[in-house]
Design a protein around this motif. Structure first.
Motif, short mmCIF file in Angstrom:
data_model
loop_
_atom_site.label_atom_id
_atom_site.label_comp_id
_atom_site.label_asym_id
_atom_site.label_seq_id
_atom_site.Cartn_x
_atom_site.Cartn_y
_atom_site.Cartn_z
N VAL A 6 0.66 -1.20 0.08
CA VAL A 6 -0.22 -0.24 -0.28
C VAL A 6 1.08 0.61 -0.02
O VAL A 6 0.24 2.42 -0.45
CB VAL A 6 -1.32 -0.12 1.13
N PHE A 7 2.03 1.47 0.34
CA PHE A 7 3.04 2.01 1.21
C PHE A 7 4.37 2.26 0.09
O PHE A 7 5.35 3.16 0.13
CB PHE A 7 3.43 3.13 2.07
N ALA A 8 4.26 1.74 -0.75
CA ALA A 8 5.37 1.26 -1.72
C ALA A 8 6.00 2.92 -2.16
O ALA A 8 6.64 3.10 -2.13
CB ALA A 8 4.89 0.55 -3.01
N SER A 9 5.11 3.50 -2.92
CA SER A 9 5.39 4.92 -3.21
C SER A 9 5.70 5.84 -2.59
O SER A 9 6.89 6.78 -2.83
CB SER A 9 4.19 5.58 -4.31
N GLU A 10 5.13 5.80 -1.28
CA GLU A 10 5.90 6.77 -0.19
C GLU A 10 6.99 6.11 0.43
O GLU A 10 8.61 7.57 0.47
CB GLU A 10 4.54 6.40 0.86
N GLU A 22 9.22 4.28 -1.39
CA GLU A 22 10.45 4.33 -2.77
C GLU A 22 10.35 6.36 -2.47
O GLU A 22 11.97 6.92 -2.89
CB GLU A 22 9.36 4.44 -4.10
N ASP A 23 9.83 7.18 -2.27
CA ASP A 23 9.63 8.65 -1.84
C ASP A 23 10.52 9.25 -0.81
O ASP A 23 10.83 9.91 -0.84
CB ASP A 23 8.66 9.24 -2.22
N GLU A 24 10.56 7.66 0.12
CA GLU A 24 11.30 8.45 1.38
C GLU A 24 10.17 9.23 2.48
O GLU A 24 11.28 10.11 3.06
CB GLU A 24 12.50 8.98 1.42
N ASP A 25 9.49 9.05 1.44
CA ASP A 25 8.10 9.80 3.00
C ASP A 25 7.86 9.37 3.82
O ASP A 25 7.72 9.10 5.14
CB ASP A 25 7.05 9.92 1.96
N ILE A 26 7.97 7.73 3.84
CA ILE A 26 7.68 6.56 5.17
C ILE A 26 8.75 6.04 4.95
O ILE A 26 9.89 4.89 4.08
CB ILE A 26 6.99 5.72 4.73
#
Length: 474
Positions: free
Chosen positions: A390-394, A396-400
């Motif tokens: 679910v949070f794969a993009s976050e 990858e972007d290092e938001d998570i």
């Protein structure tokens, strides 16, 4: 006003042997001296439901070699009790024949499951129901042979549910109508209806179950729709205890406990009462008591709506009980990019829900930079995978920064309505843990203020429970 109607539910150990059935019969006989109208609800004999479900699970893998052994075990367990207790030969043989038909139906169901190669929820409910359906015939005959005018009747005839197999929900309107139509005439005629717990049926008559442990819930549902004056749950302990006596030897039985307290304890791992049991009883305003089949003279634990006004001051105790849920993992989602971003929690718990996992504890940092929650250990890997997807993009972007989980932990919960009005309880709790070198990994307190939960390492479970129990016995 004289009490009229009593619903009594006997758990698996309370009907698990010939000796236990003798005690149950005497309890029913004694209850009739106090209540003119009695309904008896029975679980399956102890160990039977597990055997049934294991047989179905093996069948779904194409393995039916163990079926003759399961068949033999079921026959031996039920027939031994029938032979020992039912002196009337005709009644005994009829009872054994009816039980035999149900055993054959298990074999047929498992063979069908093996051919299909899968066990649907509907099929599993049909299999799981057989234990109660056998036991109700056995207990009904034992009561009748003991001189009690009793009639065995399956709850599928009057507990109407939706088609959510394995976790069905009763239709209270339809169940009220059918229960009263069927049970009231029997009780008016002096008959004790003996019925199955745990199971119901759809409006079309398809067997459903209310979930494992649902016999308590059945008792509450039937008691609420009649309505009964009291519901008594007969089990193998003296009531609700201050903690698990296997951990703390000086744990004692609580003479009374509020509905809000028992709800917290049931939710947080206490096995005395099914968590769903409380609501129907509260809504109907009827009494609930937990008693020991093997120590029937013990008063057990009485559930009450509200604590007495002096509950805070009584014996200086505000913590009433301590419980523990083992085999949990803490899952954490953390990252500076989460700060102020709406919807993170919703997406996180949507992902958890997709794995059909229940979350018993949640805590979040006020900075919104991390969300932490507990899940059962067996579900942790699938939850972690769902969250990472679910949070794969976050990620990858290092938001998570990361989504991770701990090793096994336990949730320790202290419960007591007196905590609501007493300053400093949390301080006492955490001082007690600190003094005993038990490290707390996470904390959560419900808005009801009836409980405080904390997470500790699995190795600290017994230390934490013993330490906190000292707050009760001081």
């Amino acid at each position: 006003m004289q009490k009229q109607t009593l619903v009594m539910k006997f758990g698996g150990t309370s009907v698990g042997s010939a000796d236990a059935l003798v005690k149950a019969a005497q309890i029913v006989k004694d209850a009739r001296a106090e209540y003119p109208r009695v309904v008896v609800i029975t679980s399956a004999m102890s160990g039977v439901t597990n055997l049934l479900l294991d047989s179905a699970a093996l069948a779904s893998q194409g393995k039916v070699d163990s079926l003759p052994s399961a068949e033999s075990t079921l026959r031996e367990k039920h027939f031994a009790a029938a032979d020992a207790l039912i002196k009337n030969e005709h009644l005994r043989e009829v009872t054994k024949a009816e039980i035999n038909v149900l055993i054959f139906s298990l074999v047929d169901l498992c063979k069908a499951i093996a051919i299909l190669g899968e066990a649907s929820p509907r099929a599993m409910d049909a299999v799981a129901s057989i234990g109660e359906r056998m036991c109700v015939r056995l207990l009904g005959a034992v009561l009748e042979d003991a001189g009690i005018n009793a009639k065995a009747i399956e709850s599928t005839e009057f507990v109407v549910t939706n088609a959510h197999f394995q976790h069905a929900h009763p239709d209270f309107k339809a169940t009220t109508e059918k229960t009263r139509q069927l049970l009231n005439p029997l009780m008016d005629a002096g008959v004790v209806p003996v019925t199955t717990g745990f199971i119901g049926a759809t409006p079309e008559g398809v067997i459903t179950t209310l979930g494992r442990g649902g016999s308590d819930y059945s008792a509450a549902v039937i008691g609420s729709v009649l309505p009964a004056d009291d519901v008594w749950i007969w089990t193998d302990v003296d009531g609700v205890m201050t903690t698990d006596p296997r951990i703390v030897k000086d744990a004692v039985t609580l003479p009374e406990i509020t509905y809000s307290e028992i709800a917290e304890l049931a939710y947080y791992g206490a096995k005395v009462l099914h968590p769903k049991t409380i609501r129907p009883v509260v809504d109907a305003g009827i009494g609930l008591r937990i008693c020991n089949t093997f120590n029937p003279s013990h008063p057990g634990t009485r559930l009450i709506a509200n604590a007495p006004s002096d509950s805070k001051a009584r014996n200086g105790q505000v913590v009433k009980a301590v419980t523990a849920i083992r085999n949990q993992r803490l899952v954490t989602i953390e990252g500076r990019g989460m700060l102020g971003v709406p919807g993170v929690a919703a997406r996180a718990f949507g992902a958890v829900a997709s794995t059909k996992t229940s979350v018993p504890l949640i805590t979040q940092a006020s900075s919104e930079q991390s969300i932490c929650f507990a899940v059962p250990s067996e579900s942790a890997a699938s939850v972690l995978n769902a969250l990472q997807a679910v949070f794969a993009s976050e990620i990858e972007d290092e938001d998570i920064d990361r989504v991770w989980m701990t090793e096994d932990v336990s949730i320790i919960t202290v419960v007591g309505v007196g905590m609501r009005h007493t300053p400093g309880v949390a301080g006492q709790v955490f001082t007690q843990l600190g003094n005993n070198k038990a490290n707390v990994l996470a904390i959560a307190q419900g808005s009801s203020e009836v409980s405080i939960s904390m997470v500790v390492a699995a190795t600290d479970t017994e230390l934490a429970v013993r330490s906190l129990h000292e707050l009760i016995v001081k």
